[in-house]
Design a protein around this motif. Structure first.
Motif, mmCIF file in Angstrom:
data_model
loop_
_atom_site.group_PDB
_atom_site.id
_atom_site.type_symbol
_atom_site.label_atom_id
_atom_site.label_comp_id
_atom_site.label_asym_id
_atom_site.label_seq_id
_atom_site.Cartn_x
_atom_site.Cartn_y
_atom_site.Cartn_z
ATOM 1 N N VAL A 62 -65.944 116.150 37.571
ATOM 2 C CA VAL A 62 -65.898 117.545 37.127
ATOM 3 C C VAL A 62 -64.848 117.716 36.028
ATOM 4 C CG1 VAL A 62 -65.563 119.951 37.816
ATOM 5 C CG2 VAL A 62 -66.684 118.333 39.383
ATOM 6 N N ASP A 63 -63.580 117.520 36.372
ATOM 7 C CA ASP A 63 -62.505 117.699 35.386
ATOM 8 C C ASP A 63 -61.390 116.674 35.577
ATOM 9 O OD1 ASP A 63 -61.521 118.616 37.778
ATOM 10 O OD2 ASP A 63 -60.832 120.559 37.022
ATOM 11 N N ALA A 64 -61.750 115.521 36.158
ATOM 12 C CA ALA A 64 -60.745 114.511 36.476
ATOM 13 C C ALA A 64 -60.129 113.914 35.210
ATOM 14 C CB ALA A 64 -61.345 113.404 37.330
ATOM 15 N N GLN A 65 -58.833 113.649 35.290
ATOM 16 C CA GLN A 65 -58.108 112.957 34.218
ATOM 17 C C GLN A 65 -57.274 111.853 34.842
ATOM 18 O OE1 GLN A 65 -56.093 114.814 30.588
ATOM 19 N NE2 GLN A 65 -54.317 114.384 31.871
ATOM 20 N N ARG A 66 -57.479 110.641 34.378
ATOM 21 C CA ARG A 66 -56.807 109.475 34.954
ATOM 22 C C ARG A 66 -55.682 109.008 34.036
ATOM 23 N NH1 ARG A 66 -59.576 103.647 35.112
ATOM 24 N NH2 ARG A 66 -58.785 103.762 32.973
ATOM 25 N N LEU A 67 -54.508 108.786 34.622
ATOM 26 C CA LEU A 67 -53.354 108.265 33.890
ATOM 27 C C LEU A 67 -52.965 106.916 34.469
ATOM 28 C CD1 LEU A 67 -50.770 108.439 32.068
ATOM 29 C CD2 LEU A 67 -49.669 109.651 33.969
ATOM 30 N N ARG A 68 -52.733 105.936 33.592
ATOM 31 C CA ARG A 68 -52.201 104.638 33.982
ATOM 32 C C ARG A 68 -50.999 104.334 33.102
ATOM 33 N NH1 ARG A 68 -54.867 105.898 37.539
ATOM 34 N NH2 ARG A 68 -56.620 104.813 38.527
ATOM 35 N N GLU A 69 -49.938 103.791 33.723
ATOM 36 C CA GLU A 69 -48.723 103.507 32.966
ATOM 37 C C GLU A 69 -48.139 102.166 33.356
ATOM 38 O OE1 GLU A 69 -45.079 106.213 31.792
ATOM 39 O OE2 GLU A 69 -44.650 105.284 33.734
ATOM 40 N N LEU A 70 -47.691 101.416 32.345
ATOM 41 C CA LEU A 70 -46.853 100.238 32.519
ATOM 42 C C LEU A 70 -45.513 100.578 31.881
ATOM 43 C CD1 LEU A 70 -46.529 97.262 33.375
ATOM 44 C CD2 LEU A 70 -47.362 96.619 31.104
ATOM 45 N N ARG A 71 -44.453 100.448 32.656
ATOM 46 C CA ARG A 71 -43.143 100.939 32.213
ATOM 47 C C ARG A 71 -42.074 99.886 32.484
ATOM 48 N NH1 ARG A 71 -40.260 106.717 33.168
ATOM 49 N NH2 ARG A 71 -38.095 106.034 33.261
ATOM 50 N N MET A 72 -41.195 99.703 31.523
ATOM 51 C CA MET A 72 -40.041 98.847 31.709
ATOM 52 C C MET A 72 -38.771 99.653 31.438
ATOM 53 S SD MET A 72 -38.780 95.341 29.835
ATOM 54 C CE MET A 72 -38.078 96.230 28.444
ATOM 55 N N ASP A 73 -37.876 99.692 32.411
ATOM 56 C CA ASP A 73 -36.584 100.359 32.266
ATOM 57 C C ASP A 73 -35.508 99.313 32.030
ATOM 58 O OD1 ASP A 73 -36.745 103.457 33.257
ATOM 59 O OD2 ASP A 73 -38.260 102.220 34.227
ATOM 60 N N VAL A 74 -34.689 99.531 31.022
ATOM 61 C CA VAL A 74 -33.528 98.683 30.744
ATOM 62 C C VAL A 74 -32.281 99.514 31.011
ATOM 63 C CG1 VAL A 74 -32.300 97.331 29.009
ATOM 64 C CG2 VAL A 74 -34.798 97.383 29.009
ATOM 65 N N ALA A 75 -31.412 99.031 31.882
ATOM 66 C CA ALA A 75 -30.268 99.832 32.315
ATOM 67 C C ALA A 75 -28.976 99.031 32.255
ATOM 68 C CB ALA A 75 -30.490 100.355 33.733
ATOM 69 N N VAL A 76 -27.882 99.758 32.046
ATOM 70 C CA VAL A 76 -26.533 99.204 32.071
ATOM 71 C C VAL A 76 -25.675 100.111 32.941
ATOM 72 C CG1 VAL A 76 -24.504 98.568 30.713
ATOM 73 C CG2 VAL A 76 -26.782 98.290 29.727
ATOM 74 N N ALA A 77 -24.923 99.508 33.849
ATOM 75 C CA ALA A 77 -23.994 100.269 34.696
ATOM 76 C C ALA A 77 -22.613 99.639 34.604
ATOM 77 C CB ALA A 77 -24.473 100.295 36.153
ATOM 78 N N TYR A 78 -21.589 100.490 34.462
ATOM 79 C CA TYR A 78 -20.210 100.010 34.317
ATOM 80 C C TYR A 78 -19.289 100.862 35.175
ATOM 81 C CZ TYR A 78 -15.676 98.950 32.235
ATOM 82 O OH TYR A 78 -14.366 98.595 32.047
ATOM 83 N N ALA A 79 -18.337 100.189 35.838
ATOM 84 C CA ALA A 79 -17.372 100.878 36.687
ATOM 85 C C ALA A 79 -16.000 100.868 36.018
ATOM 86 C CB ALA A 79 -17.290 100.217 38.061
ATOM 87 N N PRO A 80 -15.606 101.953 35.311
ATOM 88 C CA PRO A 80 -14.285 101.987 34.675
ATOM 89 C C PRO A 80 -13.165 102.184 35.688
ATOM 90 C CG PRO A 80 -15.408 104.078 34.355
ATOM 91 C CD PRO A 80 -16.397 103.162 35.018
ATOM 92 N N ARG A 81 -13.522 102.685 36.860
ATOM 93 C CA ARG A 81 -12.567 102.879 37.953
ATOM 94 C C ARG A 81 -13.188 102.357 39.253
ATOM 95 N NH1 ARG A 81 -9.897 103.515 34.203
ATOM 96 N NH2 ARG A 81 -8.468 105.212 33.636
ATOM 97 N N PRO A 82 -12.390 102.064 40.285
ATOM 98 C CA PRO A 82 -12.950 101.556 41.533
ATOM 99 C C PRO A 82 -13.890 102.555 42.218
ATOM 100 C CG PRO A 82 -10.579 101.164 41.431
ATOM 101 C CD PRO A 82 -10.911 102.077 40.297
ATOM 102 N N TRP A 83 -13.787 103.832 41.852
ATOM 103 C CA TRP A 83 -14.572 104.861 42.528
ATOM 104 C C TRP A 83 -15.648 105.469 41.644
ATOM 105 C CZ3 TRP A 83 -14.197 109.404 39.825
ATOM 106 C CH2 TRP A 83 -13.104 109.538 38.968
ATOM 107 N N LEU A 84 -15.818 104.970 40.420
ATOM 108 C CA LEU A 84 -16.726 105.610 39.468
ATOM 109 C C LEU A 84 -17.627 104.582 38.797
ATOM 110 C CD1 LEU A 84 -17.554 108.188 37.859
ATOM 111 C CD2 LEU A 84 -15.777 107.572 36.197
ATOM 112 N N VAL A 85 -18.938 104.872 38.773
ATOM 113 C CA VAL A 85 -19.922 104.034 38.087
ATOM 114 C C VAL A 85 -20.681 104.900 37.089
ATOM 115 C CG1 VAL A 85 -21.966 102.570 38.313
ATOM 116 C CG2 VAL A 85 -20.185 102.491 40.071
#
Length: 296
Positions: free
Chosen positions: A65-88
């Motif tokens: 009737v009104d179907a719409q199909r979505l397909r996705e291939l996704r790559m996430d690139v991430a960086v995490a750094y802790a400048p303090r012992p309690w903070l990321v």
């Protein structure tokens, strides 16, 4: 879709470590638990790189009737750094390849860089200073409209669902708890998202996303995890008029296997299987997940 897929895999290979790390991250934080990006224990100076590949899709509307199909291939690139012992602090940039097909078999394809996410996690309580058994953190961040607007070969603008970016500024905030007990570890989190209005006066609905997971690690090199991820959201709207599809609740069973082929390297493979779907006129496929994290 071959060219976008090859681009995603090639970019992922660039993040593979080229040399041995100078120090062991598990030794520095006093905990040998294998963790994916976002679940690590903090220590000052910790720097973690990661990449995650996800393949998923959904169908909106009624078949035939009104179907719409979505397909996705996704790559996430991430960086995490802790400048303090309690903070990321973390930055995440996605590369997305999308394909949208409507009931008339008309198709749109778009691929490119998506919207950048920046976030901060502050650990506000732990039961002891070194190698804590329990951690509580608050999380805050925002998704920025860095994704370009894509056009078809004839110059027309691709539809919203084929675009890698929304053009909106979306803040988020939440709480997380981590627990460690011998070979077991646990995680629980709740994050709220409040999207702003983006391109073409379209706005995603506000949502609450939760995660609970338990992990068993019988060996220093591998572990198994089972979790439940859920999302409750309001319906999206265009210029204040609610869309017919979207809004409601969905929950996924999330089994994973984690493996460490070398010091400070963690590979994670899993799937997110929808077992409760109360989204309005939306059916979702399972989500395949493959990730790599590396501590410098």
């Amino acid at each position: 879709m071959r060219t976008p897929a090859l681009a995603l895999l090639s970019a992922a290979l660039l993040l593979l470590p080229a040399s041995t790390a100078w120090a062991c991250a598990s030794c520095a934080c006093g905990d040998p638990t294998l963790t994916s990006m976002g679940g690590e224990q903090p220590f000052e100076g910790r720097l973690r790189l990661s990449t995650m590949l996800r393949a998923w899709g959904h169908t909106e509307g009624r078949t035939g009737v009104d179907a719409q199909r979505l397909r996705e291939l996704r790559m996430d690139v991430a960086v995490a750094y802790a400048p303090r012992p309690w903070l990321v602090l973390a930055v995440n940039l996605p590369l997305q390849a999308r394909e949208v097909q409507d009931v008339s078999l008309g198709m749109e394809r778009g691929w490119g860089l998506g919207d950048l996410d920046v976030s901060a996690k502050a650990f506000v309580w732990k039961d002891k200073e070194f190698s804590p058994d329990q951690l509580v953190s608050v999380v805050g961040g925002v998704k920025l409209p860095t994704g370009p607007r894509l056009h078809a070969r004839d110059g027309t603008t691709l539809g919203i669902d084929a675009q890698p970016g929304s053009g909106s500024v979306d803040p988020m905030a939440g709480l997380a708890w981590q627990g460690f007990r011998g070979k077991w570890s646990f995680l629980a989190s709740a994050l709220g998202f409040l999207p702003s209005r983006g391109r073409d006066d379209y706005r995603l609905g506000a949502s609450l996303r939760t995660q609970v997971a338990a992990q068993y690690q019988p060996s220093p090199t591998w572990a198994v995890r089972l979790g439940v991820d859920s999302r409750a959201e309001r319906a999206p709207d265009t210029n204040g008029t609610p869309e017919e599809a979207g809004g409601g609740f969905i929950a996924y069973a999330s089994p994973d296997v984690l493996f460490s082929p070398g010091m400070d390297v963690v590979v994670q493979a899993g799937v997110r299987i929808p077992f409760v779907n109360q989204l309005r006129r939306v059916s979702s496929t399972p989500i395949a997940v493959l990730s790599l994290a590396y501590d410098l």
